[in-house]
Design a protein around this motif. Structure first.
Motif, PDB file in Angstrom:
ATOM      1  N   LYS A  40      32.384  43.936  39.810  1.00  0.00           N
ATOM      2  CA  LYS A  40      31.645  43.277  38.721  1.00  0.00           C
ATOM      3  C   LYS A  40      32.562  42.957  37.544  1.00  0.00           C
ATOM      4  CE  LYS A  40      26.954  44.822  39.560  1.00  0.00           C
ATOM      5  NZ  LYS A  40      25.801  45.575  39.050  1.00  0.00           N
ATOM      6  N   GLU A  41      33.454  43.893  37.195  1.00  0.00           N
ATOM      7  CA  GLU A  41      34.392  43.636  36.096  1.00  0.00           C
ATOM      8  C   GLU A  41      35.298  42.455  36.434  1.00  0.00           C
ATOM      9  OE1 GLU A  41      36.490  47.262  35.495  1.00  0.00           O
ATOM     10  OE2 GLU A  41      34.817  48.257  34.503  1.00  0.00           O
ATOM     11  N   HIS A  42      35.790  42.413  37.663  1.00  0.00           N
ATOM     12  CA  HIS A  42      36.687  41.332  38.078  1.00  0.00           C
ATOM     13  C   HIS A  42      35.971  39.979  38.009  1.00  0.00           C
ATOM     14  CE1 HIS A  42      40.264  39.791  40.010  1.00  0.00           C
ATOM     15  NE2 HIS A  42      39.501  39.106  40.839  1.00  0.00           N
ATOM     16  N   ARG A  43      34.752  39.932  38.506  1.00  0.00           N
ATOM     17  CA  ARG A  43      33.976  38.681  38.434  1.00  0.00           C
ATOM     18  C   ARG A  43      33.677  38.300  36.997  1.00  0.00           C
ATOM     19  NH1 ARG A  43      30.445  41.046  42.901  1.00  0.00           N
ATOM     20  NH2 ARG A  43      31.438  40.297  44.790  1.00  0.00           N
ATOM     21  N   GLY A  44      33.448  39.305  36.145  1.00  0.00           N
ATOM     22  CA  GLY A  44      33.185  39.027  34.727  1.00  0.00           C
ATOM     23  C   GLY A  44      34.373  38.380  34.036  1.00  0.00           C
ATOM     24  N   PHE A  45      35.583  38.848  34.348  1.00  0.00           N
ATOM     25  CA  PHE A  45      36.781  38.220  33.770  1.00  0.00           C
ATOM     26  C   PHE A  45      36.895  36.766  34.216  1.00  0.00           C
ATOM     27  CE2 PHE A  45      38.596  42.690  33.542  1.00  0.00           C
ATOM     28  CZ  PHE A  45      38.452  42.778  32.173  1.00  0.00           C
ATOM     29  N   TRP A  46      36.663  36.505  35.501  1.00  0.00           N
ATOM     30  CA  TRP A  46      36.745  35.120  35.983  1.00  0.00           C
ATOM     31  C   TRP A  46      35.646  34.265  35.350  1.00  0.00           C
ATOM     32  CZ3 TRP A  46      40.550  32.539  37.638  1.00  0.00           C
ATOM     33  CH2 TRP A  46      41.568  33.151  38.349  1.00  0.00           C
ATOM     34  N   ARG A  47      34.474  34.835  35.130  1.00  0.00           N
ATOM     35  CA  ARG A  47      33.386  34.097  34.489  1.00  0.00           C
ATOM     36  C   ARG A  47      33.786  33.696  33.072  1.00  0.00           C
ATOM     37  NH1 ARG A  47      29.610  37.807  35.191  1.00  0.00           N
ATOM     38  NH2 ARG A  47      29.324  37.179  37.331  1.00  0.00           N
ATOM     39  N   GLN A  48      34.420  34.613  32.340  1.00  0.00           N
ATOM     40  CA  GLN A  48      34.861  34.306  30.979  1.00  0.00           C
ATOM     41  C   GLN A  48      35.941  33.220  30.989  1.00  0.00           C
ATOM     42  OE1 GLN A  48      36.066  37.670  28.641  1.00  0.00           O
ATOM     43  NE2 GLN A  48      34.271  38.873  29.242  1.00  0.00           N
ATOM     44  N   ILE A  49      36.872  33.283  31.921  1.00  0.00           N
ATOM     45  CA  ILE A  49      37.931  32.273  31.996  1.00  0.00           C
ATOM     46  C   ILE A  49      37.331  30.890  32.248  1.00  0.00           C
ATOM     47  CG2 ILE A  49      39.848  31.464  33.434  1.00  0.00           C
ATOM     48  CD1 ILE A  49      40.764  34.385  33.601  1.00  0.00           C
ATOM     49  N   ALA A  70      43.898  30.615  22.983  1.00  0.00           N
ATOM     50  CA  ALA A  70      44.377  31.964  22.693  1.00  0.00           C
ATOM     51  C   ALA A  70      43.403  33.006  23.248  1.00  0.00           C
ATOM     52  CB  ALA A  70      44.551  32.147  21.187  1.00  0.00           C
ATOM     53  N   ILE A  71      42.102  32.763  23.081  1.00  0.00           N
ATOM     54  CA  ILE A  71      41.100  33.684  23.622  1.00  0.00           C
ATOM     55  C   ILE A  71      41.174  33.700  25.142  1.00  0.00           C
ATOM     56  CG2 ILE A  71      38.621  34.103  23.867  1.00  0.00           C
ATOM     57  CD1 ILE A  71      38.311  32.876  21.046  1.00  0.00           C
ATOM     58  N   ARG A  72      41.291  32.521  25.745  1.00  0.00           N
ATOM     59  CA  ARG A  72      41.376  32.432  27.200  1.00  0.00           C
ATOM     60  C   ARG A  72      42.611  33.165  27.717  1.00  0.00           C
ATOM     61  NH1 ARG A  72      43.688  30.720  31.496  1.00  0.00           N
ATOM     62  NH2 ARG A  72      42.635  29.654  33.187  1.00  0.00           N
ATOM     63  N   GLU A  73      43.703  33.071  27.005  1.00  0.00           N
ATOM     64  CA  GLU A  73      44.934  33.750  27.415  1.00  0.00           C
ATOM     65  C   GLU A  73      44.763  35.269  27.354  1.00  0.00           C
ATOM     66  OE1 GLU A  73      48.581  34.214  28.976  1.00  0.00           O
ATOM     67  OE2 GLU A  73      47.469  32.350  28.789  1.00  0.00           O
ATOM     68  N   ARG A  74      44.063  35.773  26.328  1.00  0.00           N
ATOM     69  CA  ARG A  74      43.806  37.213  26.244  1.00  0.00           C
ATOM     70  C   ARG A  74      42.961  37.695  27.414  1.00  0.00           C
ATOM     71  NH1 ARG A  74      43.248  36.657  20.256  1.00  0.00           N
ATOM     72  NH2 ARG A  74      41.090  36.151  20.680  1.00  0.00           N
ATOM     73  N   VAL A  75      41.949  36.904  27.793  1.00  0.00           N
ATOM     74  CA  VAL A  75      41.112  37.266  28.939  1.00  0.00           C
ATOM     75  C   VAL A  75      41.942  37.222  30.218  1.00  0.00           C
ATOM     76  CG1 VAL A  75      39.104  36.608  30.314  1.00  0.00           C
ATOM     77  CG2 VAL A  75      38.994  36.482  27.824  1.00  0.00           C
ATOM     78  N   SER A  76      42.824  36.246  30.314  1.00  0.00           N
ATOM     79  CA  SER A  76      43.696  36.130  31.481  1.00  0.00           C
ATOM     80  C   SER A  76      44.625  37.340  31.612  1.00  0.00           C
ATOM     81  CB  SER A  76      44.502  34.839  31.395  1.00  0.00           C
ATOM     82  OG  SER A  76      45.338  34.697  32.503  1.00  0.00           O
ATOM     83  N   ILE A  77      45.125  37.826  30.497  1.00  0.00           N
ATOM     84  CA  ILE A  77      45.982  39.022  30.511  1.00  0.00           C
ATOM     85  C   ILE A  77      45.172  40.241  30.948  1.00  0.00           C
ATOM     86  CG2 ILE A  77      47.259  40.609  29.014  1.00  0.00           C
ATOM     87  CD1 ILE A  77      48.197  38.081  27.467  1.00  0.00           C
ATOM     88  N   LYS A  78      43.932  40.360  30.448  1.00  0.00           N
ATOM     89  CA  LYS A  78      43.070  41.466  30.869  1.00  0.00           C
ATOM     90  C   LYS A  78      42.795  41.397  32.374  1.00  0.00           C
ATOM     91  CE  LYS A  78      40.534  42.058  26.549  1.00  0.00           C
ATOM     92  NZ  LYS A  78      39.222  41.943  25.893  1.00  0.00           N
ATOM     93  N   LEU A  79      42.579  40.187  32.881  1.00  0.00           N
ATOM     94  CA  LEU A  79      42.345  40.004  34.317  1.00  0.00           C
ATOM     95  C   LEU A  79      43.565  40.439  35.120  1.00  0.00           C
ATOM     96  CD1 LEU A  79      40.679  38.865  36.720  1.00  0.00           C
ATOM     97  CD2 LEU A  79      41.825  36.703  36.288  1.00  0.00           C
ATOM     98  N   SER A  80      44.733  40.074  34.663  1.00  0.00           N
ATOM     99  CA  SER A  80      45.964  40.444  35.351  1.00  0.00           C
ATOM    100  C   SER A  80      46.156  41.957  35.366  1.00  0.00           C
ATOM    101  CB  SER A  80      47.155  39.768  34.677  1.00  0.00           C
ATOM    102  OG  SER A  80      48.350  40.169  35.264  1.00  0.00           O
ATOM    103  N   THR A  81      45.885  42.595  34.244  1.00  0.00           N
ATOM    104  CA  THR A  81      45.993  44.048  34.161  1.00  0.00           C
ATOM    105  C   THR A  81      44.972  44.710  35.078  1.00  0.00           C
ATOM    106  OG1 THR A  81      46.699  43.841  31.865  1.00  0.00           O
ATOM    107  CG2 THR A  81      45.941  46.010  32.573  1.00  0.00           C
ATOM    108  N   HIS A  82      43.762  44.188  35.080  1.00  0.00           N
ATOM    109  CA  HIS A  82      42.700  44.727  35.942  1.00  0.00           C
ATOM    110  C   HIS A  82      43.073  44.564  37.415  1.00  0.00           C
ATOM    111  CE1 HIS A  82      38.720  44.718  37.957  1.00  0.00           C
ATOM    112  NE2 HIS A  82      38.475  45.667  37.078  1.00  0.00           N
ATOM    113  N   TRP A  83      43.627  43.424  37.781  1.00  0.00           N
ATOM    114  CA  TRP A  83      44.053  43.164  39.158  1.00  0.00           C
ATOM    115  C   TRP A  83      45.086  44.205  39.604  1.00  0.00           C
ATOM    116  CZ3 TRP A  83      42.893  40.203  43.296  1.00  0.00           C
ATOM    117  CH2 TRP A  83      43.863  40.046  44.274  1.00  0.00           C
ATOM    118  N   ASP A  84      46.081  44.429  38.756  1.00  0.00           N
ATOM    119  CA  ASP A  84      47.144  45.368  39.127  1.00  0.00           C
ATOM    120  C   ASP A  84      46.648  46.813  39.189  1.00  0.00           C
ATOM    121  OD1 ASP A  84      49.002  43.333  39.333  1.00  0.00           O
ATOM    122  OD2 ASP A  84      49.735  43.582  37.282  1.00  0.00           O
ATOM    123  N   ALA A  85      45.822  47.221  38.221  1.00  0.00           N
ATOM    124  CA  ALA A  85      45.433  48.627  38.122  1.00  0.00           C
ATOM    125  C   ALA A  85      44.264  49.014  39.020  1.00  0.00           C
ATOM    126  CB  ALA A  85      45.081  48.954  36.672  1.00  0.00           C
TER     127      ALA A  85
END
Length: 109
Positions: A40-49, A70-85
């Motif tokens: 759900k968190e992963h889908r939520g990040f993609w929904r925001q992007i 800038a906001i989209r880039e912050r969400v993208s960074i969160k998505l990348s961190t979530h993907w890795d962790a």
């Protein structure tokens, strides 16, 4: 002919056609093996992007576009961190071998 992209789960043998995006893909079957909250968190990040991409496409004001990117880039960074962790790390963690050491650890010795 270009090489196919494998699922990130090393125990899965599925492959996909190369895409313009990143070189890492998880198949649907392996994605469904993850905990529901992680999915759900992963889908939520993609929904925001996607939301910020739509807003950027509709806006003509350069200052607003700059802020939205800038906001989209912050969400993208969160998505990348979530993907890795939370997605990649649990799938790449080696399983414990079923041996004497594992049994003793379960028993508490």
């Amino acid at each position: 002919m270009s090489e196919r992209v494998p699922c990130i789960n090393p125990r899965c043998r599925r492959t996909f056609k190369p895409d313009q995006g990143g070189g890492e893909i998880i198949c649907g079957k392996c994605f469904r093996l993850l905990p529901e909250t992680t999915r759900k968190e992963h889908r939520g990040f993609w929904r925001q992007i996607r939301k910020w991409d739509r807003r950027i496409a509709r806006t003509s004001d350069e200052l607003k576009i700059f802020r939205m990117r800038a906001i989209r880039e912050r969400v993208s960074i969160k998505l990348s961190t979530h993907w890795d962790a939370y997605i990649k790390a649990p799938l790449l963690a080696p399983d414990k071998p079923a041996g004497l050491e594992t049994f003793l650890e379960e028993v508490g010795l």
